[in-house]
Motif scaffolding. Structure first.
Motif, short mmCIF file in Angstrom:
data_model
loop_
_atom_site.label_atom_id
_atom_site.label_comp_id
_atom_site.label_asym_id
_atom_site.label_seq_id
_atom_site.Cartn_x
_atom_site.Cartn_y
_atom_site.Cartn_z
N UNK A 163 0.82 -1.20 0.00
CA UNK A 163 0.00 0.00 0.00
C UNK A 163 0.86 1.26 0.00
N UNK A 164 1.87 1.23 0.82
CA UNK A 164 2.75 2.40 0.88
C UNK A 164 3.35 2.69 -0.49
N UNK A 165 3.62 1.63 -1.22
CA UNK A 165 4.20 1.82 -2.55
C UNK A 165 3.19 2.37 -3.53
N UNK A 202 -13.37 9.71 3.30
CA UNK A 202 -13.84 8.65 4.19
C UNK A 202 -13.83 7.31 3.46
N UNK A 203 -14.34 7.33 2.25
CA UNK A 203 -14.39 6.09 1.47
C UNK A 203 -12.98 5.58 1.19
N UNK A 209 -8.15 0.56 4.63
CA UNK A 209 -8.14 -0.42 5.73
C UNK A 209 -8.63 -1.78 5.23
N UNK A 210 -9.55 -1.74 4.28
CA UNK A 210 -10.03 -3.00 3.71
C UNK A 210 -8.88 -3.76 3.07
#
Lengths: 245, 245
Positions: A163-165, A202-203, A209-210
DNA sequence: TCCTCTATTTGAACGCGTTCAAATAGAGCG
DNA sequence: CGCTCTATTTGAACGCGTTCAAATAGAGGA
């Protein structure tokens, strides 16, 4: 070029400096007029006259009317970076950080909304130096994605390396989308854009997180491939002039 | 009522029909020249001369040079619809249907790639009638989203109502993104775009099946809200100054 | 036939962004 | 001081998209 001299040299030792003054004068005048009357309605002749120079002189400092927009863009970009740094120093939560940076963006460009449309139009031209994917705007784009990288790594939320990437580029695209909406938003105070921005943030956070679930790893891998391929650095730049195809 | 020579009165009794011929002549000439020399390099004077009419006459039929692009766009749009219908009649699998429609899109606009950049540039201008969000292009946009609706509902894959509601607009945005990539893609035969398209279609399908899980219902709800708000019909349109056509 | 009214067509003219050969200014140097 | 070289400045001119008052064509009515 070698050394010294005269009343006008910069310590930088490059140009005489007199020119820089004229250049600044022209740019300030132009931005004022753009804000007052709009982009299309402001002629180069009017800019030159208001700035107290000749048309040709304006073109000596700015290769085209478009390049004045580029200068404007560089300025608001700097402002946004500054405002964002403030937010990122203050906030630790991912939500507050992303929200703050996005809000700062809209706030920064707010005074120029009506002529930001022109900026977007020009930016959409693949041949324009203003194009987000062009070599000329590579530094600015880099700073933007770096900013989003800082948003996600500097907070108190830990994310998977995948994710960070992927996120900085994705968030950059996302923020472009919000700006696109904002440009078309005629609601008073652009209220709809701010609301849209908050909802979408928000989405986005829920999606993030999903995708933290290890189960969804394959998706991230696939996404990563796409994003990597999207990297504009690897996109051949459209060369303009000769030949037809 | 109708004169015996035939072509002078339309059934709807509006125009003489002679004009339609001239109009077509101008449009064909313009598109030819655009394809040959590019958009910027083709002057209205050249179009008029090649078409055997005066400049003023060209403007009698097309309000501006931009409106010639609009005509071009309408044409390739029709072609794409036709090609897509063929695909959708033939294929039942969701993957094949989406892939086919997307491929048809790229195939349709392929001959005009170099000057599609201009189209995109103009389309990005909020004030332009070519803007995908403008009232003028509402019908075309509607047909496009309807097409994507047909892609997902006409196949053998059953989707949740939420997805069925949200997907047409999302897929429309997605296909715009692919076109954006394509415009910047200078690889031979736009191979990179096709590969990117295929990969992203795969990802999209996986995302779709992912969001079929009832567990992810809240996401869909949230997405639906956003997409609904995105609906351009609800966006106040920046009105151009004078009358309509 | 001539007249009228509308659809069509014309080309000169306007304002714009942009270019360019030439003029000017100023610094370093003798 | 005059000379030279470069940075700067000028304004006329070019080509473009666009506009518009006026000319023309052609159908229907008298």
């Amino acid at each position: 070029m070698t050394s010294s001299a005269g009343l006008l040299k910069r310590e930088d030792g490059k140009k005489t400096g007199k020119g820089e003054q004229t250049r600044a004068q022209i740019l300030e005048t132009a931005l004022d007029l753009f804000r007052e009357r709009g982009y299309e309605e402001t002629t180069m002749r009017a800019i030159a006259e208001s700035a107290g120079v000749s048309v040709g002189n304006a073109y000596y400092y700015f290769k085209s009317k478009e390049h004045l927009i580029q200068a404007f863009y560089a300025r608001t970009h700097e402002e946004h970076l500054a405002a964002s740094r403030e937010v990122l120093l203050r906030e630790r939560g991912l939500r507050e950080r992303l929200l703050g940076v996005m809000r700062a963006k809209l706030d920064t460009i707010a005074p120029y909304r009506q002529f930001s449309g022109v900026l977007f139009k020009t930016a959409a031209d693949p041949a324009s130096p203003l194009n987000p994917f062009s070599v000329e705007s590579q530094p600015v784009r880099q700073q933007s994605t770096d900013l989003f990288a800082e948003v996600i790594t500097g907070g108190d939320t830990r994310l998977t390396p995948d994710l960070v990437a992927a996120l900085p580029n994705l968030l950059w695209v996302y923020h472009m989308g919000i700006i696109l909406y904002w440009i078309h938003d005629n609601s008073p105070g652009c209220a709809k854009s701010y609301r849209m921005m908050e909802r979408s943030v928000r989405l986005v956070l829920r999606l993030i997180s999903l995708f933290q679930f290890p189960l969804l790893r394959p998706f991230l891998k696939e996404l990563l491939v796409l994003v990597t391929e999207l990297r504009v650095d690897e996109m051949p730049v459209p060369l303009p002039p000769p030949g037809v195809e």
